[in-house]
Design an enzyme around this catalytic site. Structure first.
Site, PDB file in Angstrom:
ATOM      1  N   LEU A  44       0.853  -1.182   0.000  1.00  0.00           N
ATOM      2  CA  LEU A  44       0.000   0.000   0.000  1.00  0.00           C
ATOM      3  C   LEU A  44       0.892   1.236   0.000  1.00  0.00           C
ATOM      4  CD1 LEU A  44      -2.609  -1.093   2.695  1.00  0.00           C
ATOM      5  CD2 LEU A  44      -2.955  -1.030   0.212  1.00  0.00           C
ATOM      6  N   ALA A  45       0.287   2.386  -0.277  1.00  0.00           N
ATOM      7  CA  ALA A  45       1.089   3.609  -0.293  1.00  0.00           C
ATOM      8  C   ALA A  45       1.842   3.792   1.012  1.00  0.00           C
ATOM      9  CB  ALA A  45       0.196   4.818  -0.567  1.00  0.00           C
ATOM     10  N   GLU A  46       1.188   3.501   2.152  1.00  0.00           N
ATOM     11  CA  GLU A  46       1.852   3.636   3.434  1.00  0.00           C
ATOM     12  C   GLU A  46       1.418   2.522   4.386  1.00  0.00           C
ATOM     13  OE1 GLU A  46       4.080   5.957   4.029  1.00  0.00           O
ATOM     14  OE2 GLU A  46       3.663   7.425   2.458  1.00  0.00           O
ATOM     15  N   THR A  47       2.366   2.094   5.188  1.00  0.00           N
ATOM     16  CA  THR A  47       2.099   1.297   6.379  1.00  0.00           C
ATOM     17  C   THR A  47       2.586   2.109   7.572  1.00  0.00           C
ATOM     18  OG1 THR A  47       2.299  -0.838   5.251  1.00  0.00           O
ATOM     19  CG2 THR A  47       2.603  -0.825   7.644  1.00  0.00           C
ATOM     20  N   CYS A  71       3.286  11.578   6.852  1.00  0.00           N
ATOM     21  CA  CYS A  71       2.197  10.996   6.069  1.00  0.00           C
ATOM     22  C   CYS A  71       0.872  11.321   6.742  1.00  0.00           C
ATOM     23  CB  CYS A  71       2.363   9.486   5.935  1.00  0.00           C
ATOM     24  SG  CYS A  71       0.989   8.724   5.045  1.00  0.00           S
TER      25      CYS A  71
END
Length: 260
Positions: A44-47, A71
């Site tokens: 995903l874009a961010e964890t 983020c």
């Protein structure tokens, strides 16, 4: 080792829209290589990862390729998890991060992030900026981590075709493109192939750059915003001197357990 994992769609009130973020609450920090591998596996874009502290929580964010300084959507997703699943009863959460102290306040189903505002400077319109897109921007600005390109209309933003190979070599975290909105004060999209994200669906941190610009241009401190990616998302933004409030909703998608 078993770790709890949540996935929350941020900056939306329903699943399959907004920006999905993975959230892993931790008792203690794991090795950076493990955190990065989990983020790459999640894809995903961010964890986001957080650890409880005496002052609140310590938060970190990883794309599939790298750790980042700030983020927004994964911070909102982390706050959603803390408020809704971890028996947290206060109305505000404090996060310590690589970008300093951040807070998230909950009011009904809206989450308001308080982030440091970006400082931008006008940038020369060079050929490498123009070649990344099929339309020429009107203006270019340099922020602390991103480049922002300004176009004339929402239709431009929706119809732009990015050349990811050209964008990927630009010396920045990513590129924000923006224009006045049709039904909101402004719209945007965000591209960061150099961070492992061709197009980020809704980028909270980009609004620390967008809000000061549009506040000055429109002569108002409270703004509505839409990120017009294919998934799309809505935000409310407020300029507070050198900080920015960014508000959005969240939608719960899944919870589970990972084994590492």
């Amino acid at each position: 080792m078993k770790l709890k994992l949540y996935q929350i769609d941020a900056f939306t009130d329903h699943v399959f829209s907004g920006n999905p973020a993975a959230v892993c609450p931790l008792d203690n920090w794991l090795d950076d290589a493990v955190l990065q591998n989990i983020a790459a596996e999640n894809n995903l874009a961010e964890t986001a990862y957080f650890v409880k502290t005496d002052q609140g929580f310590h938060i970190r964010w990883f794309t599939p390729k790298t750790e980042v300084d700030l983020c927004g959507h994964a911070t909102l997703a982390s706050a959603y998890v803390i408020f809704n699943f971890l028996n947290f009863h206060d109305h505000s959460i404090s996060f310590q991060s690589r970008s300093g102290l951040l807070s998230v306040t909950k009011s009904n189903d809206w989450y308001t992030l308080n982030f440091p505002g970006d400082k931008i400077q006008k940038k020369e319109m060079t050929s490498d900026l123009i070649e990344g897109f099929n339309m020429k921007p009107m203006e270019a600005y340099q922020g602390s981590t991103d480049i922002m390109l300004v176009f004339s209309s929402q239709q431009d933003i929706e119809n732009i075709k990015p050349d990811f190979s050209k964008i990927a070599v630009l010396p920045c975290r990513g590129v924000i493109i923006t224009a006045p909105g049709t039904n909101n004060d402004f719209v945007s999209r965000f591209f960061a192939p150099q961070s492992g994200i061709d197009e980020d669906p809704v980028t909270g941190s980009a609004h620390t750059t967008l809000t000061p610009y549009w506040s000055k241009r429109l002569g108002k401190t409270e703004l509505t915003a839409q990120q017009v990616s294919p998934r799309g998302g809505y935000l409310k933004c407020k300029l507070l001197d050198d900080r920015v409030e960014i508000s959005g909703q969240g939608a719960f998608y899944l919870s589970g357990e990972i084994s590492v």
